[in-house]
Motif scaffolding. Structure first.
Motif, short mmCIF file in Angstrom:
data_model
loop_
_atom_site.label_atom_id
_atom_site.label_comp_id
_atom_site.label_asym_id
_atom_site.label_seq_id
_atom_site.Cartn_x
_atom_site.Cartn_y
_atom_site.Cartn_z
N GLU A 597 6.37 0.98 5.27
CA GLU A 597 5.31 0.00 5.54
C GLU A 597 5.07 -0.13 7.05
O GLU A 597 3.92 -0.25 7.50
CB GLU A 597 5.70 -1.36 4.94
CG GLU A 597 5.86 -1.36 3.43
CD GLU A 597 4.57 -1.04 2.68
OE1 GLU A 597 3.48 -1.11 3.29
OE2 GLU A 597 4.64 -0.73 1.48
N SER A 617 1.25 7.39 1.67
CA SER A 617 0.77 6.40 0.69
C SER A 617 1.55 6.49 -0.61
O SER A 617 1.90 5.47 -1.21
CB SER A 617 -0.73 6.62 0.42
OG SER A 617 -1.49 6.36 1.59
N ARG A 620 4.99 4.94 -0.05
CA ARG A 620 4.92 3.48 -0.02
C ARG A 620 4.81 2.92 -1.44
O ARG A 620 5.47 1.94 -1.79
CB ARG A 620 3.73 3.02 0.81
CG ARG A 620 3.86 3.32 2.30
CD ARG A 620 2.53 3.07 3.00
NE ARG A 620 2.14 1.67 2.92
CZ ARG A 620 0.89 1.23 3.08
NH1 ARG A 620 -0.10 2.10 3.27
NH2 ARG A 620 0.62 -0.06 3.00
N ALA A 621 3.97 3.57 -2.26
CA ALA A 621 3.78 3.10 -3.63
C ALA A 621 5.06 3.26 -4.44
O ALA A 621 5.49 2.33 -5.15
CB ALA A 621 2.64 3.87 -4.28
N LEU A 636 -2.67 1.81 -3.97
CA LEU A 636 -2.28 2.99 -3.21
C LEU A 636 -2.30 4.24 -4.07
O LEU A 636 -2.82 5.30 -3.67
CB LEU A 636 -0.87 2.79 -2.63
CG LEU A 636 -0.73 1.77 -1.48
CD1 LEU A 636 0.75 1.53 -1.19
CD2 LEU A 636 -1.42 2.31 -0.23
N ASP A 639 -5.75 5.69 -4.98
CA ASP A 639 -6.32 6.45 -3.86
C ASP A 639 -5.63 7.81 -3.72
O ASP A 639 -6.29 8.83 -3.45
CB ASP A 639 -6.18 5.66 -2.56
CG ASP A 639 -7.11 4.46 -2.49
OD1 ASP A 639 -8.06 4.41 -3.29
OD2 ASP A 639 -6.85 3.58 -1.64
#
Length: 854
Positions: A597, A617, A620-621, A636, A639
């Motif tokens: 993050e 991304s 992070r997810a 996230l 995308d």
């Protein structure tokens, strides 16, 4: 006749009577220290020695004549000092107390000073300062008569073993051999002492060199070894080179210690060789490192004296033929969480020195933890431990630990400590100043390595594009005991510094203005290593790569934190993205979640290339799912899926679809569709490990839905792929799943066999999350066998392990766990089930695993 004269062998021969015992003269003021005098008298008598004590009362001789006569007939001087300076006679300029200590020069002396003594006479304070400044003796603080008696008894026992093992006679024409008496007993070093004395017992061994960093205890060990090897020799001499700076002055120092004077124009060492030739002699040479260029001269001495041995202490090896190097390591420290910290040598040393500073200090339940952590963070370096322990009167261990960032500046309160060991900073600087410019540069640059480095890292980090020969210079640093090679088990050494040396070297790196450039080379090298390792983890060398990554854990994490702190988003992603499976395998996902993050929030993250932006991304997810926040992962992942389809990134698309499935609720028909599509893309990517991981997720969904045939098929294929990738951790989790499939099918023998197989893999990888998974299946098995309380205990141990890791269950796993809890509560009742779970949590996961498989 004085004691020194007799010790030199000039007294007439006498025949000792059978009751002749060593006489210990006790000096102190009389009324003030009456209790201490009685305690010391009893301690001396218990050792079967004779206490010699002047007392007031009618005598046929004047007091001064009496105590001087008593002192002249004694062999050991013990001085006890409190507040008073003592009585000064009408025809004397000093007190009897000062007169006694002056007359004792040349005798073994043990001095004890009551602490605290706020009312101490300034004349007594000046006397003690003068005696310490003259050298050869130190003062030991004491708090009460009982503690004093214990200390005196211990010190006398050490003194007798080291000083009076045999008469100190000297060969004709030579000075009497002697060894300094250390002011405090040596702690541990049993193995090293046995090694050195064993070498000295071999006549073929001529040169033994004790090497190690400053403050490691080389001199203390050398003195103990020399004392043990002394009996049967014609002489033992001690040569202290601490104050010698010119190698040309070394022969004079040796000659002076042995008692040889210059004659004509002949070299001094030739004269020494003439006197020692034919004699069994041991010469202890202390602190040779700063005049190591004189080492070849000492080799000539050995060549001319076949029965002479040299025992040398040095921070660097001498590189002479026939040299037997004995590296001295730090004292052992307790492992984190280990019981019995008091038995660790470094803790033992801390307690011994702390009690000198504060006789009331004890190792208690409250102090044991901070002391253990202190000695660990000080690397078990004896000097560092002693300097910290000397502060316990004003800074208890807990407060010392909080101030340990200033460890380099800890100083020694004793005035008789050599200047080079006054603080840790001066101790390390002493060695640093002996290096050439290349050595200083490489030491500074290697300080960026958080947990040592391999040779390839040293070459990248240390060279700085110049002509510095890293291999040769690194060898010199090892020789100077500033860097230590350690065996990693794969044949390639890892070069490490003591943490205190590294802290000193970091300061030098900043002074050189090279910190940013060096850390950049280091982090970029680790990113390249990570990319290579990421590919290697899926191949036949996977075990070797995991071992290498385990060794680099601290450096990878430190490099990642530095990259984030200095706004290097691309470098941070390159350090992490190829190693996702390894971060997960080592239980580091919660730490990585926060860093991911932070990386995404960096200004430089906006300029990430598309493939790296997609990896960040997705990471992070996935990490949000791992810590129990799947809803925050959905935007996230949507995308990432769109971007990966557009760029046809099969690997990222497969993992993103699998992660998206993990955000859905159990029973949602899209779960299976997303997982199956993701599996197809991962097979297309050619990454067998990723197929195995996704297969584990698909098998769990099948188990939660009751499709046992699909679970067996998918999990079985995935386990074979995990085994092919040499990933025991993933294979163990898949074996857990297969055990649960067997249990749900009612095949209990097969269930237990698979659990035994899985448990062996979990133990080999020390995977706590995996053990929790295994315990949950073992709990279900125990419930099926009507061992309901045991089942609840195993489930409780699994819950505690997961809570400690900070990771959440994926929804299908949570569904299975909820079913188990409901069944346990139905079998035991809510209160008994809760109590049994608490007992399992207290038992711990590994003990629970042993019990479950017994």
């Amino acid at each position: 006749m004085s004691a020194p004269a007799r010790a030199a062998g000039t007294s007439p021969a006498t025949i000792a009577t059978p009751d002749r015992r060593l006489r210990v003269f006790v000096s102190s003021t009389l009324e003030e220290l009456a209790a201490e005098r009685r305690a010391v008298r009893d301690a001396v008598a218990r050792l079967r020695l004779t206490p010699v004590m002047f007392e007031l009362g009618a005598r046929p001789h004047p007091p001064r004549d009496l105590y001087r006569a008593y002192l002249a007939q004694s062999e050991v001087f013990v001085g006890i000092y409190g507040d008073r300076y003592g009585w000064v006679g009408p025809d004397m300029e000093v007190s009897g107390l000062e007169d006694e200590i002056d007359l004792s020069a040349g005798m073994p002396r043990l001095l004890y000073v009551r602490t605290p003594a706020p009312g101490r006479d300034p004349r007594l304070a000046r006397l003690l300062e003068r005696v310490q400044a003259e050298g050869g003796v130190s003062t030991t603080p004491y708090g009460d008569p009982a503690g004093l008696a214990e200390r005196v008894a211990d010190d006398l026992a050490v003194l007798l073993s080291e000083r009076f093992a045999r008469p100190a006679t000297a060969p004709p024409g030579l000075a009497a051999g002697w060894l300094p008496t250390p002011p405090t007993p040596m702690v541990d070093r049993t193995a090293e002492l046995a090694t050195v004395t064993g070498l000295l017992a071999d006549p073929a061994v001529r040169l033994v060199v004790l090497t190690g960093p400053g403050g490691i205890g080389k001199t203390r060990l050398a003195l103990a070894a020399a004392a043990a090897a002394e009996p049967g020799r014609d002489g033992t001499w001690f040569v202290d080179l601490a104050a010698v700076r010119d190698p040309a002055d070394v022969p004079a120092a040796v000659a002076e210690a042995v008692g040889v004077s210059a004659e004509g124009s002949r070299p001094l060492l030739e004269l020494v060789a003439d006197r020692l030739a034919g004699r069994s002699a041991l010469v202890v040479v202390d602190n040779l490192e700063q005049v190591a260029a004189a080492a070849p001269d000492l080799a000539v001495l050995l060549a001319r004296c076949p029965r002479t041995q040299l025992l040398v202490t040095s921070r660097t090896v001498l590189r002479l033929r026939g040299e037997h190097d004995v590296p001295i390591e730090p004292l052992g420290t307790p492992a984190p969480g280990e019981d019995g910290a008091a038995e660790a040598p470094a803790v033992e040393l801390f307690v011994a020195r702390a009690r000198q500073a504060d006789p009331s200090f004890r190792l208690t339940e409250a102090t044991a933890g901070p002391v253990a952590e202190l000695v660990r963070r000080l690397d078990g370096l004896p000097l560092a431990v002693e300097l910290a322990a000397a502060r316990v009167r004003t800074l208890p261990p807990r407060l010392l630990l909080a101030r340990l960032d200033r460890a380099l500046d800890l100083d020694d309160p004793d005035v008789d400590v050599p200047d080079r060991q006054r603080t840790l900073r001066t101790t390390i600087a002493w060695s640093h100043d002996l290096l050439d410019e290349d050595g200083r540069a490489l030491l500074a640059r290697l300080s960026v390595c958080a947990d040592g480095c391999t040779l390839d890292t040293a070459e990248v980090v240390g060279a700085d594009g110049g002509d510095l020969d890293v291999v040769e210079t690194l060898s010199a640093l090892v020789g100077h005991s500033l860097v230590t090679p350690t065996d990693t088990g794969d044949g390639e050494p890892r070069f490490r510094m003591l943490e205190l040396v590294r802290a000193f070297a970091v300061e030098r790196l900043r002074e050189r203005g090279e910190e940013e450039s060096t850390r950049t080379r280091w982090a970029q090298h680790l990113a390249g290593l990570g990319a290579e390792a990421g590919a290697g983890l899926a191949g036949p060398a996977a075990r070797l790569w995991r071992a290498r990554l385990d060794a680099e854990t601290a450096d990878l994490r430190a490099a990642l934190r530095w990259a984030v702190a200095t706004d290097r988003a691309e470098l941070a992603v390159r350090l992490t993205a190829p190693l996702v499976r390894w971060w997960w395998a080592r239980g580091l996902l919660p730490d990585m979640a926060a860093l991911a993050e932070q990386t995404a929030a960096l200004p430089s993250a906006a300029a990430l290339p598309p493939d790296l932006a997609g990896r960040l991304s997705w990471a992070r997810a996935a990490l949000r799912i791992a810590v129990g926040a799947p809803d925050r992962a959905v935007p996230l992942l949507d995308d990432v899926v769109d971007d990966a389809r557009r760029r046809d990134d099969a690997w990222l698309l497969g993992h993103a679809l699998g992660a998206r499935a993990m955000t859905l609720t159990p029973g949602d028909p899209d779960v299976v569709a997303l997982l199956d599509e993701g599996l197809a893309h991962l097979r297309r990517s050619g990454d067998g490990w990723s197929v195995a991981f996704s297969g584990m997720l698909r098998g769990t969904v099948a188990l939660a839905g009751g499709d046992l045939a699909a679970a067996e098929r998918v999990a079985g294929e995935a386990r074979d792929l995990a085994a092919a990738a040499a990933d025991d951790q993933l294979a163990a989790l898949l074996t857990d799943a297969l055990a649960l499939a067997a249990l749900l099918a009612g095949d209990l023998p097969r269930t237990r066999a698979r659990l035994q197989e899985a448990a062996a893999l979990h133990r080999s990888t020390r995977d706590l999350e995996g053990v929790a998974s295994c315990l949950e299946v073992l709990a279900a098995l125990a419930l099926a066998e009507d061992r309901n309380a045991a089942a609840a205990r195993f489930a409780g141990a699994a819950d505690a392990a997961r809570a400690g890791l900070g990771v959440a269950r994926w929804s299908p796993n949570q569904t299975l766990a909820d079913r188990l809890r409901e069944a346990l509560r139905a079998a035991l009742g809510e209160d008994e089930e809760r109590q049994a779970r608490a007992a399992g949590a207290a038992l711990g996961p590994w003990a629970a695993l042993d019990e479950a498989l017994a």
